[in-house]
Design a protein around this motif. Structure first.
Motif, short mmCIF file in Angstrom:
data_model
loop_
_atom_site.label_atom_id
_atom_site.label_comp_id
_atom_site.label_asym_id
_atom_site.label_seq_id
_atom_site.Cartn_x
_atom_site.Cartn_y
_atom_site.Cartn_z
N UNK A 1 33.05 51.14 47.02
CA UNK A 1 33.61 49.82 47.36
C UNK A 1 33.65 49.04 46.05
N UNK A 2 34.83 48.56 45.72
CA UNK A 2 35.10 48.04 44.38
C UNK A 2 34.66 46.60 44.18
N UNK B 1 29.58 38.98 40.26
CA UNK B 1 30.74 39.42 41.05
C UNK B 1 31.01 38.51 42.25
N UNK B 2 32.28 38.44 42.63
CA UNK B 2 32.66 37.66 43.81
C UNK B 2 32.57 38.49 45.08
N UNK B 3 32.47 39.82 44.93
CA UNK B 3 32.40 40.71 46.11
C UNK B 3 31.30 41.74 45.87
N UNK B 4 30.71 42.26 46.95
CA UNK B 4 29.69 43.30 46.78
C UNK B 4 30.35 44.64 46.43
N UNK B 5 29.60 45.51 45.77
CA UNK B 5 30.13 46.83 45.43
C UNK B 5 29.07 47.90 45.66
N UNK B 6 29.55 49.11 45.88
CA UNK B 6 28.64 50.24 46.11
C UNK B 6 29.21 51.43 45.37
N UNK B 7 28.39 52.05 44.53
CA UNK B 7 28.91 53.10 43.66
C UNK B 7 28.04 54.35 43.73
N UNK C 1 38.48 38.30 50.99
CA UNK C 1 38.04 38.22 52.39
C UNK C 1 37.73 39.61 52.95
N UNK C 2 38.50 40.61 52.54
CA UNK C 2 38.38 41.95 53.12
C UNK C 2 37.29 42.80 52.46
N UNK C 3 37.07 42.58 51.15
CA UNK C 3 36.17 43.46 50.39
C UNK C 3 34.77 43.58 51.00
N UNK C 4 34.15 42.49 51.47
CA UNK C 4 32.80 42.63 52.05
C UNK C 4 32.78 43.50 53.31
N UNK C 5 33.86 43.47 54.09
CA UNK C 5 33.92 44.32 55.30
C UNK C 5 34.02 45.79 54.90
N UNK C 6 34.85 46.08 53.92
CA UNK C 6 34.98 47.48 53.45
C UNK C 6 33.62 47.95 52.93
N UNK D 1 43.36 48.57 48.18
CA UNK D 1 43.41 47.12 48.40
C UNK D 1 43.20 46.37 47.09
N UNK D 2 42.24 46.85 46.27
CA UNK D 2 42.00 46.21 44.97
C UNK D 2 43.26 46.28 44.11
N UNK D 3 43.87 47.47 44.04
CA UNK D 3 45.05 47.61 43.17
C UNK D 3 46.25 46.87 43.74
N UNK D 4 46.38 46.81 45.07
CA UNK D 4 47.49 46.06 45.65
C UNK D 4 47.39 44.59 45.23
#
Ligand code: PMV
Length: 321
Positions: A16-17, A29-35, A206-211, A237-240
């Motif tokens: 998740x980016x 970061x403005x959104x959470x990420x998981x790598x 808005x969508x990134x935290x749900x993903x 979604x990130x690239x779009x």
């Protein structure tokens, strides 16, 4: 006082980016990420603190950086100088065994290795969270490379944390290299333009935290296919959102690999694509499908080579004095 240390860190690929910074100082970061941290690719960095006049010297892959290129390195070194309460100069020598600054997360492994080596060379006995916080201040993705396996960086968190060990999911990441040389737009600039200019910036935020939550749950449930589907969805979604602001990291081979991944799926092989701030594509497959997928990806037009990576360890010290 003087000292030196050598650290090794691996890049990571975000399932998740992280794309977009919170307003204000501090590189949050403005959104959470998981790598997932990737064994098979590595940065090795030596830091020596010397009692000499002049500027820090930062050499990456044999090339000395100009002051304007070393701003983030020097800021990180300044933070260590403050903590260690010394005024020594740093000599930094770093080497990647994969292409630098081209979207292969070299800033993640680079700043993770630099943070660990600089801290330990200064004699500071910091735990991994504190080193992760220091790495985050230079590059948020670097905070994650301090830890091994599957790693998360939450919104508002100053350091990353391990979510699951490397063997949580049987996984091979096939890194399809589609260009040599540095990327045109750095990630900081790409994020800034996306948030300022993309008509889809709000939708992404808005969508990134749900993903992220879906990927986390699928990972903990060891659901490879769900993790893969959501990871591909996060990258697209990130690239779009970025593309709509004119920030286009893809080349023709990027699209050829995306088609090859879809063809693999249509043929019954679960394979999922992830793309960072560059034209390369990281393809997630099960180990038992890796050889078949590799042949298909190598045949995609424009692919230069395919590197093999697997979930691996966090940053570690290999030498210190
Ligand atoms: O940490 P940075 O500034 O290198 O930005 C990383 C951005 C992406 O690689 C595209 C996404 C991520 O979460 O790693």
């Amino acid at each position: 006082m003087s000292g030196h240390a050598v650290a090794i860190a691996h890049p990571n690929v975000a399932l998740s980016k992280y794309w977009g910074k919170r307003p204000g100082e501090g590189n949050f970061p403005a959104v959470p990420s998981l790598s997932v941290t990737l064994a098979g690719l590595e940065t090795r960095t030596r830091v020596t603190w010397v009692d000499a006049a002049g500027d820090d010297r930062v050499v990456l892959g044999g090339r000395a950086l100009a002051a304007s290129e070393a701003v983030r390195h020097v800021a990180l070194l300044d933070a260590v100088r403050r903590a260690a309460d010394h005024r020594l100069r740093a000599h930094v020598e770093s080497h990647n065994d994969f292409p630098t600054a081209s979207g292969l997360a070299s800033s993640a492994s680079g700043f993770a290795a630099l943070a660990l080596a600089a801290v330990r060379a200064a004699g500071l006995d910091w735990d991994a969270s504190r080193v992760s916080d220091l790495a985050r201040s230079a590059s948020a993705s670097a905070a994650r490379s301090i830890f091994g396996g599957f790693v998360e960086l939450g919104v508002g968190d100053s350091s990353a944390r391990a979510v699951a060990p490397a063997n949580q999911l049987p996984l091979v990441v096939l890194v399809c290299v589609t260009a040599e040389g540095p990327k045109a737009v750095g990630s900081t600039e790409g994020m800034r333009r996306t948030l300022e200019q993309s008509p889809y910036a709000e939708a992404w935020l808005a969508r990134a935290p749900d993903i992220h939550a879906e990927i986390r749950a699928a990972l903990l449930a060891r659901d490879f296919e769900r993790v893969g589907e959501c990871a591909e969805g996060s990258a697209l979604a990130m690239h779009a959102s970025a593309i709509a602001a004119g920030v286009i990291y893809w080349n023709g081979a990027t699209l050829a690999v995306l088609s090859a991944v879809r063809a693999l799926r249509a043929g019954g092989t679960p394979a999922y694509a992830s793309i960072d701030a560059g034209p390369h594509v990281k393809v997630l497959v099960r180990p038992s499908d890796a050889e078949r997928a590799r042949s298909a990806l190598e045949a995609a037009t424009g692919v230069k080579r395919v590197l093999d990576a697997r979930p691996g360890d966090g940053a570690r010290l290999v030498e210190a004095k």
